[in-house]
Design a protein around this motif. Structure first.
Motif, mmCIF file in Angstrom:
data_model
loop_
_atom_site.group_PDB
_atom_site.id
_atom_site.type_symbol
_atom_site.label_atom_id
_atom_site.label_comp_id
_atom_site.label_asym_id
_atom_site.label_seq_id
_atom_site.Cartn_x
_atom_site.Cartn_y
_atom_site.Cartn_z
ATOM 1 N N GLY A 217 24.415 13.449 -57.948
ATOM 2 C CA GLY A 217 25.708 13.162 -57.341
ATOM 3 C C GLY A 217 26.070 12.555 -55.900
ATOM 4 O O GLY A 217 26.898 12.948 -55.367
ATOM 5 N N ALA A 218 25.304 11.772 -55.504
ATOM 6 C CA ALA A 218 25.207 11.234 -54.249
ATOM 7 C C ALA A 218 26.477 10.565 -53.804
ATOM 8 O O ALA A 218 27.230 10.668 -52.898
ATOM 9 C CB ALA A 218 24.050 10.659 -53.692
ATOM 10 N N THR A 219 26.966 9.568 -54.697
ATOM 11 C CA THR A 219 28.023 8.781 -54.678
ATOM 12 C C THR A 219 29.198 9.632 -54.602
ATOM 13 O O THR A 219 30.195 9.274 -54.153
ATOM 14 C CB THR A 219 27.914 7.600 -55.296
ATOM 15 N N GLU A 220 29.280 10.464 -55.688
ATOM 16 C CA GLU A 220 30.353 11.215 -55.755
ATOM 17 C C GLU A 220 30.876 12.077 -54.406
ATOM 18 O O GLU A 220 32.038 12.267 -54.047
ATOM 19 C CB GLU A 220 30.398 12.564 -56.865
ATOM 20 N N LEU A 221 29.923 12.610 -53.738
ATOM 21 C CA LEU A 221 30.142 13.261 -52.636
ATOM 22 C C LEU A 221 30.661 12.349 -51.449
ATOM 23 O O LEU A 221 31.491 12.536 -50.527
ATOM 24 C CB LEU A 221 28.776 13.911 -51.887
ATOM 25 N N LEU A 226 35.627 10.471 -48.254
ATOM 26 C CA LEU A 226 36.211 9.638 -47.606
ATOM 27 C C LEU A 226 35.117 8.494 -46.784
ATOM 28 O O LEU A 226 35.428 7.808 -45.968
ATOM 29 C CB LEU A 226 37.483 9.688 -46.889
ATOM 30 N N ASN A 227 33.868 8.809 -47.047
ATOM 31 C CA ASN A 227 32.736 8.316 -46.389
ATOM 32 C C ASN A 227 32.763 6.546 -46.886
ATOM 33 O O ASN A 227 32.412 6.375 -48.075
ATOM 34 C CB ASN A 227 31.499 8.740 -46.529
ATOM 35 N N VAL A 228 32.988 5.558 -46.046
ATOM 36 C CA VAL A 228 32.849 4.476 -46.286
ATOM 37 C C VAL A 228 31.748 3.748 -45.881
ATOM 38 O O VAL A 228 31.400 2.386 -45.743
ATOM 39 C CB VAL A 228 34.120 3.478 -45.700
ATOM 40 N N ALA A 229 30.514 4.319 -45.320
ATOM 41 C CA ALA A 229 29.112 3.886 -44.920
ATOM 42 C C ALA A 229 28.679 3.014 -45.988
ATOM 43 O O ALA A 229 28.260 3.640 -47.058
ATOM 44 C CB ALA A 229 28.283 4.820 -44.275
ATOM 45 N N ALA A 230 28.333 1.737 -45.877
ATOM 46 C CA ALA A 230 27.926 0.933 -47.056
ATOM 47 C C ALA A 230 26.688 1.279 -47.516
ATOM 48 O O ALA A 230 26.155 1.270 -48.470
ATOM 49 C CB ALA A 230 27.870 -0.500 -46.507
ATOM 50 N N ALA A 231 25.732 2.090 -46.575
ATOM 51 C CA ALA A 231 24.286 2.392 -47.030
ATOM 52 C C ALA A 231 24.239 3.616 -48.255
ATOM 53 O O ALA A 231 23.390 3.565 -48.702
ATOM 54 C CB ALA A 231 23.577 2.878 -45.704
ATOM 55 N N HIS A 232 25.524 4.178 -48.139
ATOM 56 C CA HIS A 232 25.319 5.275 -49.193
ATOM 57 C C HIS A 232 26.004 5.024 -50.410
ATOM 58 O O HIS A 232 26.257 5.861 -51.546
ATOM 59 C CB HIS A 232 26.233 6.532 -48.640
ATOM 60 N N GLY A 236 22.399 -2.980 -51.729
ATOM 61 C CA GLY A 236 22.037 -3.983 -51.144
ATOM 62 C C GLY A 236 22.192 -3.805 -49.605
ATOM 63 O O GLY A 236 21.609 -4.719 -48.885
ATOM 64 N N SER A 237 23.033 -2.854 -49.028
ATOM 65 C CA SER A 237 23.240 -2.732 -47.793
ATOM 66 C C SER A 237 21.670 -2.701 -46.717
ATOM 67 O O SER A 237 21.232 -1.677 -47.191
ATOM 68 C CB SER A 237 24.021 -1.653 -47.536
ATOM 69 N N GLN A 242 17.893 0.201 -52.264
ATOM 70 C CA GLN A 242 18.106 1.705 -52.366
ATOM 71 C C GLN A 242 19.254 2.237 -51.890
ATOM 72 O O GLN A 242 19.365 1.924 -50.473
ATOM 73 C CB GLN A 242 16.886 2.523 -52.146
ATOM 74 N N ARG A 243 19.973 3.058 -52.271
ATOM 75 C CA ARG A 243 21.170 3.814 -51.599
ATOM 76 C C ARG A 243 20.567 4.865 -50.720
ATOM 77 O O ARG A 243 19.795 5.655 -51.163
ATOM 78 C CB ARG A 243 22.199 4.576 -52.546
ATOM 79 N N LEU A 244 20.947 4.930 -49.439
ATOM 80 C CA LEU A 244 20.643 6.014 -48.730
ATOM 81 C C LEU A 244 21.438 7.347 -48.878
ATOM 82 O O LEU A 244 22.683 7.081 -49.000
ATOM 83 C CB LEU A 244 20.681 5.693 -47.348
ATOM 84 N N VAL A 245 20.874 8.406 -49.125
ATOM 85 C CA VAL A 245 21.894 9.421 -49.281
ATOM 86 C C VAL A 245 22.603 10.069 -48.060
ATOM 87 O O VAL A 245 21.893 10.128 -46.962
ATOM 88 C CB VAL A 245 21.153 10.690 -50.066
ATOM 89 N N TYR A 246 23.773 10.123 -48.250
ATOM 90 C CA TYR A 246 24.559 10.862 -46.926
ATOM 91 C C TYR A 246 23.885 12.001 -46.365
ATOM 92 O O TYR A 246 23.318 12.923 -46.934
ATOM 93 C CB TYR A 246 25.991 10.833 -47.427
#
Length: 332
Positions: A217-221, A226-232, A236-237, A242-246
């Motif tokens: 559920g990383a993207t859901e959190l 309201l986190n807009v950091a592209a890495a999460h 491709g960021s 891979q998406r980096l978990v917040y």
């Protein structure tokens, strides 16, 4: 007749576009709701009794407090206007919960750049942000520093910043550490809840959480907060694929481990420090050790429990990902 429109790229600043004193204050306010609380708990599985049991919450606090992890996640998410291009968050310092918001309260956050430091080896820089969160009446909720690593637009564009990041203190004002439980009836909590309370917690005790917890559920959190950091959100960021978990997700699972080890923890008053030691990805299995560093009787017949949590990700071998020092509150 033809018209031409200019292209406008929507993204955050590169490192060299930041300046000390720069303020980011346009993130939307967020009203904390039952929906936020339910989704946050479903993703992280936290077991703080006061946030799970509405009847207990009313008896002890007179209302329904928002989970301290949810409050922190929203504040951090609102601060990401400054760090949309973040490569990694390195540390948090001196976070104090000035008051405990309730569901129905609205959080608003301002983020100020207070220190900048170029790195020597790569075209990236470190930015320290001072984050202040208030409620709808302007009452202080959170106050802390966060250090983010950001890319430079060009390897040749080093601005030459060399601020001393070690000067960002993790010291906390002892007098303010029980502000988050002002007005709470801790005697009612002791009467209602069996088991160990603050007076029975032993300094030096170490709790090893045997079963790990899988990050889901990383993207859901990220969206919830309201986190807009592209890495999460964008694989491709930064060229990772891979998406980096917040980082707050890792912290949330570590707190869930704390609440399994010390089930009568009331809330979290502060973070002395929090260092991200390595990246976390969705699907990682996290394990934690919790050490009691100190136990102090405090105001309102409460106990401040100084804890250190070390969390590893189980990969080919255990890899450290988090070193978190927090102060929890218990009834004495």
């Amino acid at each position: 007749m033809s018209t031409t429109s200019a292209r406008l790229d929507v993204a955050g600043p590169f490192y060299e576009e930041l300046q000390v004193g720069q303020l980011f204050d346009s993130s939307p306010g967020l009203t904390l709701t039952e929906g936020h609380a339910a989704l946050h708990q479903a993703i992280l599985g936290d077991r703080l009794r006061i946030n799970l049991d509405r009847h207990l919450a009313h008896d002890v606090t007179g209302g329904v407090p928002a989970h301290p992890g949810l409050v922190c996640d929203v504040a951090i998410g609102q601060s990401t206007l400054a760090t949309q291009r973040v490569i990694a968050n390195l540390f948090y310092r001196g976070l104090v919960l000035r008051r405990s918001p309730r569901l129905g309260d609205t959080l608003r956050t301002t983020t100020e750049v207070v220190a900048l430091r170029d790195t020597s080896s790569k075209p990236v820089g470190l930015a320290v942000l001072h984050i202040r969160t208030v409620d709808q009446d302007g009452r202080a909720v959170l106050d802390f520093h966060r250090c983010a690593m950001l890319p430079m637009r060009s390897a040749d564009a080093r601005p030459g910043h060399a601020d001393d990041l070690d000067a960002i203190s993790a010291e906390l004002d002892p007098a303010g550490l029980t502000a988050c439980i002002d007005g709470w009836d801790l005697a009612a909590y002791r009467r209602a809840v069996p088991g160990q309370h603050g007076a029975q917690i032993e300094p030096g005790a170490e709790y090893v959480i045997e079963s790990g917890d899988t990050v889901t559920g990383a993207t859901e959190l990220v969206r919830l907060s309201l986190n807009v950091a592209a890495a999460h959100s964008d694989p491709g960021s930064g060229g990772r694929g891979q998406r980096l978990v917040y980082g707050g997700h890792t912290i949330g699972i570590a707190l869930q481990h704390v609440t399994r080890a010390i089930p009568n923890l009331l809330t979290v008053a502060a973070w002395r420090s929090c260092d991200h030691l390595g990246p976390v990805f969705e699907g990682d299995v996290l394990h934690s050790r919790v050490v009691v560093q100190a136990v102090t009787r405090a105001a309102h017949d409460s106990t401040l429990v100084d804890l250190r949590v070390r969390t590893d990700a189980a990969r080919t071998q255990r890899e450290p990902v988090l070193d978190w020092q927090l102060i929890g509150v218990m009834a004495w």
